[in-house]
Design an enzyme around this catalytic site. Structure first.
Site, PDB file in Angstrom:
ATOM      1  N   HIS A 133       0.829  -1.208   0.000  1.00  0.00           N
ATOM      2  CA  HIS A 133       0.000   0.000   0.000  1.00  0.00           C
ATOM      3  C   HIS A 133       0.869   1.266   0.000  1.00  0.00           C
ATOM      4  O   HIS A 133       0.706   2.141  -0.856  1.00  0.00           O
ATOM      5  CB  HIS A 133      -0.919  -0.038   1.229  1.00  0.00           C
ATOM      6  CG  HIS A 133      -1.844   1.138   1.348  1.00  0.00           C
ATOM      7  ND1 HIS A 133      -3.149   1.110   0.901  1.00  0.00           N
ATOM      8  CD2 HIS A 133      -1.644   2.386   1.861  1.00  0.00           C
ATOM      9  CE1 HIS A 133      -3.721   2.295   1.133  1.00  0.00           C
ATOM     10  NE2 HIS A 133      -2.825   3.088   1.717  1.00  0.00           N
ATOM     11  N   GLU A 134       1.782   1.350   0.952  1.00  0.00           N
ATOM     12  CA  GLU A 134       2.607   2.559   1.056  1.00  0.00           C
ATOM     13  C   GLU A 134       3.507   2.729  -0.174  1.00  0.00           C
ATOM     14  O   GLU A 134       3.822   3.845  -0.563  1.00  0.00           O
ATOM     15  CB  GLU A 134       3.448   2.559   2.340  1.00  0.00           C
ATOM     16  CG  GLU A 134       2.648   2.497   3.650  1.00  0.00           C
ATOM     17  CD  GLU A 134       1.592   3.592   3.802  1.00  0.00           C
ATOM     18  OE1 GLU A 134       1.733   4.663   3.178  1.00  0.00           O
ATOM     19  OE2 GLU A 134       0.607   3.352   4.538  1.00  0.00           O
TER      20      GLU A 134
ATOM     21  N   HIS B  52       1.573   4.721  -2.659  1.00  0.00           N
ATOM     22  CA  HIS B  52       1.673   6.164  -2.373  1.00  0.00           C
ATOM     23  C   HIS B  52       3.041   6.698  -2.815  1.00  0.00           C
ATOM     24  O   HIS B  52       3.148   7.767  -3.411  1.00  0.00           O
ATOM     25  CB  HIS B  52       1.531   6.411  -0.865  1.00  0.00           C
ATOM     26  CG  HIS B  52       0.120   6.362  -0.343  1.00  0.00           C
ATOM     27  ND1 HIS B  52      -0.881   7.155  -0.856  1.00  0.00           N
ATOM     28  CD2 HIS B  52      -0.444   5.639   0.659  1.00  0.00           C
ATOM     29  CE1 HIS B  52      -2.020   6.923  -0.180  1.00  0.00           C
ATOM     30  NE2 HIS B  52      -1.785   5.997   0.741  1.00  0.00           N
TER      31      HIS B  52
ATOM     32  N   GLU C 163      -4.879   8.061  -2.749  1.00  0.00           N
ATOM     33  CA  GLU C 163      -5.341   6.773  -2.249  1.00  0.00           C
ATOM     34  C   GLU C 163      -5.634   5.825  -3.426  1.00  0.00           C
ATOM     35  O   GLU C 163      -5.489   4.606  -3.289  1.00  0.00           O
ATOM     36  CB  GLU C 163      -6.588   6.979  -1.383  1.00  0.00           C
ATOM     37  CG  GLU C 163      -6.874   5.863  -0.409  1.00  0.00           C
ATOM     38  CD  GLU C 163      -5.802   5.658   0.671  1.00  0.00           C
ATOM     39  OE1 GLU C 163      -4.960   6.551   0.883  1.00  0.00           O
ATOM     40  OE2 GLU C 163      -5.810   4.572   1.292  1.00  0.00           O
TER      41      GLU C 163
HETATM   42 ZN   LIG Z   1      -3.208   5.173   2.072  1.00  0.00          ZN
END
Ligand SMILES: [Zn+2]
Ligand SMILES: [Zn+2]
Lengths: 491, 491
Positions: A259-260, A263, A289
């Site tokens: 997830h990170e 980003h 997001e």
């Molecule tokens: Zn996030």
């Protein structure tokens, strides 16, 4: 120097201070010893004040009135500078300071009140945060001629309104509860095993770094570290992502890194020619997001990617039990659906219900239709309605669970589900030109990242969100892609 | 607000920016990925400019003219604020900028020119650095009514003059060369073995942390990390020391940690009531070095401390060869004397010769008595005279070896030897009241650190250097203690 050059120079100097602010914040959360906290918070407050002063400098108004932008890039650049400037100047200093003090106090007390399920104590501080946030929203609303809540929403999602949100959220509400029930029924008799063992930090980190390499994280321009709450910080040329390791369980932290990394790659892929300028920043929280969720949900939880994860995990941890490390087991682990209380632990399918519930409550609160004292009961009603769970008297796992409201970040929650929907829509568009599954199987995901880079990352904030999504996918936000994605994966 | 409070507030706000500057510099040297360099140097330059602007703010002159200090602490506080302010304001902005650009250019080129022994190339950039440093020194000299070199010296050693320096340096020159020869003769047939093996970073770090614990480094207010060039950075409430590990050799890095821990404990022990104010900062470079050298030379190379080091090293690395890890061998390793070219690798005994040589050259250069083109030959002459070594044509191991002159830090070198002499004098005074050897043997070094804290650390810059040394030891700088220390240890 032209007015445009002066503006550029001014905003680059703000960006230099923001660089310091970001790095001190990263240091704070990941490496700072506890005794450094007081001096650090003074330094961060000093930088905040300086940034705010520069952002509201009286010279800017005149520069904006004089500036002439001679091409589309420059005019987007000016538009985004103006947006940041007007958001900063519209609020009286006293209100900014009062909200910051009330928010810090409420958030700080909440850290223990939550564990104590102490709504009565929380309510006392929160009353002030809500009041000041309503004042903020009204001032912003007057300046933008919108509803108070829409003015707050605009801080995180420029161009998005309650009206447009409700179109998509009401669509989701029409099919999501039934879908959740169907999937839970389908999964009822599945056998899933959480790998049991001791997974040392160093080994988990090595596994995480391997996954980041597969996702082409640029280690010349970033790092992986640890913090209590994982985040993506730093600056585009030096992105700092963090994770938290639980030595008895690696499954969650591993997907957190995916997830990170999403980003991070968005930040790393922002246009270098606009570095330090508002037009070179990420488009919105929802688009940010969308990139982390593209990595986590669209790539990360796809069958071929889960095969990579299972293989790498087995490499790093060996396996006394090969069934636990099988692709099939990993896939079931990463797609398990459960109605539960806590948003941050929610699965892909129930997550939107958590968000829509919060949206509906914060919208009415900021628009003055309900009072802060109404929140616990409304929360309980909606949890029963959307998830069949009661939070009667259970504040800790109910309306006190999130940090966002404690310091008045109203308007932020919708970004999570907007991100999930954009991610699904981007994937649908990408699949028209790229055989995504084969690309993931091959282990060289370059075509996927090139698409994201061309269509999203390299655009920074040059386009509005609607323009960005339309240029990338041929249409503005359409929740049908999200529905299709969920049905395909879970039914 | 009184003028005093306004001044205090102003300097605390400067200190907040210096906090950001220090932490970004630490990050830069220890964890930053290479791709972050450009944005980082912009951010650091922005902070520099802001700090300089605040330090030279026109409002300060009036505040200084109005301020009344009503006790000794406040008047010391004002004196130190004034000192920093006048040092910053006396130079024209243009000169500051020109010197910074010339210094950066010269230092950058030096990084490759040194390896290439390229004096001709270096000289081209260095001419400008010397010229601008001479200009700086002349302006500072006029303001302080001193010689140009003394004005530079005052930046690092407030109150110290060439005259006072030469008193002690000439004393050292009168006995040091003979002492060196005697010791080398004495050590000629000693058997010393450098431990040979593979010493992994992680194990060296664990050993280093154990030694830092013995030295009572406060880990609530600091960290140990890695960098190419070890240093002590951060802020007093969060001191960041670094080291460099060579996996084939741990002896040097280990003593490096002892040295940096001395710097760190001084910072950690500065008066908290004056945090963020000039009077709460370290007294001078020489006093700072006196603390690192107290740790490295007075404690660290003492027999009882070396016994601890040998014991801990054996614990961490086991030992296939117990002779290598014996106290006797460690002691010989850490007190080995050799005439050699490189200052940073020099032993305790020859180090002052390296410093005095540099002092004599930079003094004459800044005072305009010699030209920059004379430096290589002077270096050669003095190396022959003090050490019996020729640097004819060997610029790399001669006048091009140090970074200090490349960006114009003239006046800094004397601090190293002043520090060594202060350290010896502090130890002599301490021994009057504390049985230092027994304390070290016991492993609880608290009485030693209490003495340093009471007499040095907690004083910050409240006293002048002379007052500080006199209050602590009963006399101002007296090189006899240094001589006694060296004779006791080495003869
Ligand atoms: Zn996030
Ligand atoms: Zn030192």
């Amino acid at each position: 120097m032209s007015s445009f050059d002066k503006l550029t120079h001014h905003f680059q100097s703000i960006s230099n201070l923001q660089h310091a602010y970001s790095m001190l914040s990263w240091d704070n959360a990941s490496v700072m010893p506890s005794g450094g906290a007081e001096a650090r918070s003074n330094a961060i407050a000093e930088l905040s004040t300086l940034i705010h002063q520069k952002m509201t400098s009286p010279a800017l108004e005149e520069l904006f009135s004089e500036v002439e932008a001679n091409d589309t890039i420059n005019s987007a650049s000016v538009r985004e500078m103006k947006r940041q400037w007007s958001q900063a100047t519209v609020l009286p200093e006293d209100l900014v300071r009062a909200k910051s003090i009330a928010g810090t106090k409420c958030e700080h007390a909440w850290r223990t009140q939550r564990g104590d399920n102490d709504w009565a104590g929380f309510e006392k501080n929160w009353a002030e945060v809500v009041k000041l946030s309503q004042e903020e929203a009204q001032i912003r609303a007057q300046a933008k001629n919108t509803s108070p809540y829409d003015a707050m929403l605009d801080l995180y999602e420029p161009g998005t309104t309650s009206e447009s949100l409700e179109l998509v959220f009401n669509d989701v509400k029409s099919w999501l509860p039934l879908l959740i029930d169907q999937v839970i029924e389908k999964q009822a008799f599945e056998l899933v095993t959480l790998p049991q063992g001791h997974y040392p930090r160093e080994k988990q980190k090595a596994l995480g770094l391997d996954v980041m390499k597969l996702l082409q994280f640029d280690f010349e321009h970033g790092r992986l570290d640890e913090s209590v709450h994982p985040f993506c910080g730093g600056v585009p040329s030096d992105v700092r992502i963090t994770t938290r390791y639980d030595e008895s369980e690696f499954i969650q932290s591993l997907m957190g890194i995916v997830h990170e990394t999403g980003h991070a790659r968005y930040e790393q892929g922002l246009p270098k020619s606009l570095a330090g300028l508002p037009a070179g920043e990420a488009r919105s929280m929802g688009i940010h997001e969308s990139q982390s969720l593209f990595f986590e949900m669209q790539i990360g939880r796809s069958n071929p990617f889960i095969a990579h994860l299972a293989r790498l995990a087995e490499q790093h941890f060996g396996s006394s039990n090969s069934q636990q490390f099988s692709q099939d087991n990993f896939q079931k682990l990463y797609t398990r659906v459960k109605k539960d209380f806590i948003r941050v632990d929610a699965d892909e399918l129930t997550y939107p219900a958590h968000v829509i519930l919060r949206y509906e409550i914060e919208r009415d609160l900021i628009n003055g239709k309900i009072k802060y004292t109404d929140v616990p009961e409304l929360w309980n009603q909606k949890m029963q309605q959307y998830m069949g769970l009661s939070t009667e008297g259970n504040f800790k796992n109910g309306c006190m669970q999130d940090i966002h409201w404690t310091d008045g970040a109203f308007g932020y929650f919708p970004s999570y589900t907007l991100g999930a929907m954009y991610a699904a829509q981007f994937m649908a568009a990408m699949r028209k030109n790229i055989d995504v599954d084969s690309v993931i199987v091959s282990g060289d995901l370059t075509p996927i990242f090139s698409w994201l880079s061309d269509n999203i990352w390299s655009k920074g904030s040059l386009l509005t969100t609607d323009e960005l999504v339309k240029q990338a996918t041929g249409e503005t936000l359409n929740p049908a892609h999200f529905k299709d994605h969920l049905r395909n994966r879970y039914l």
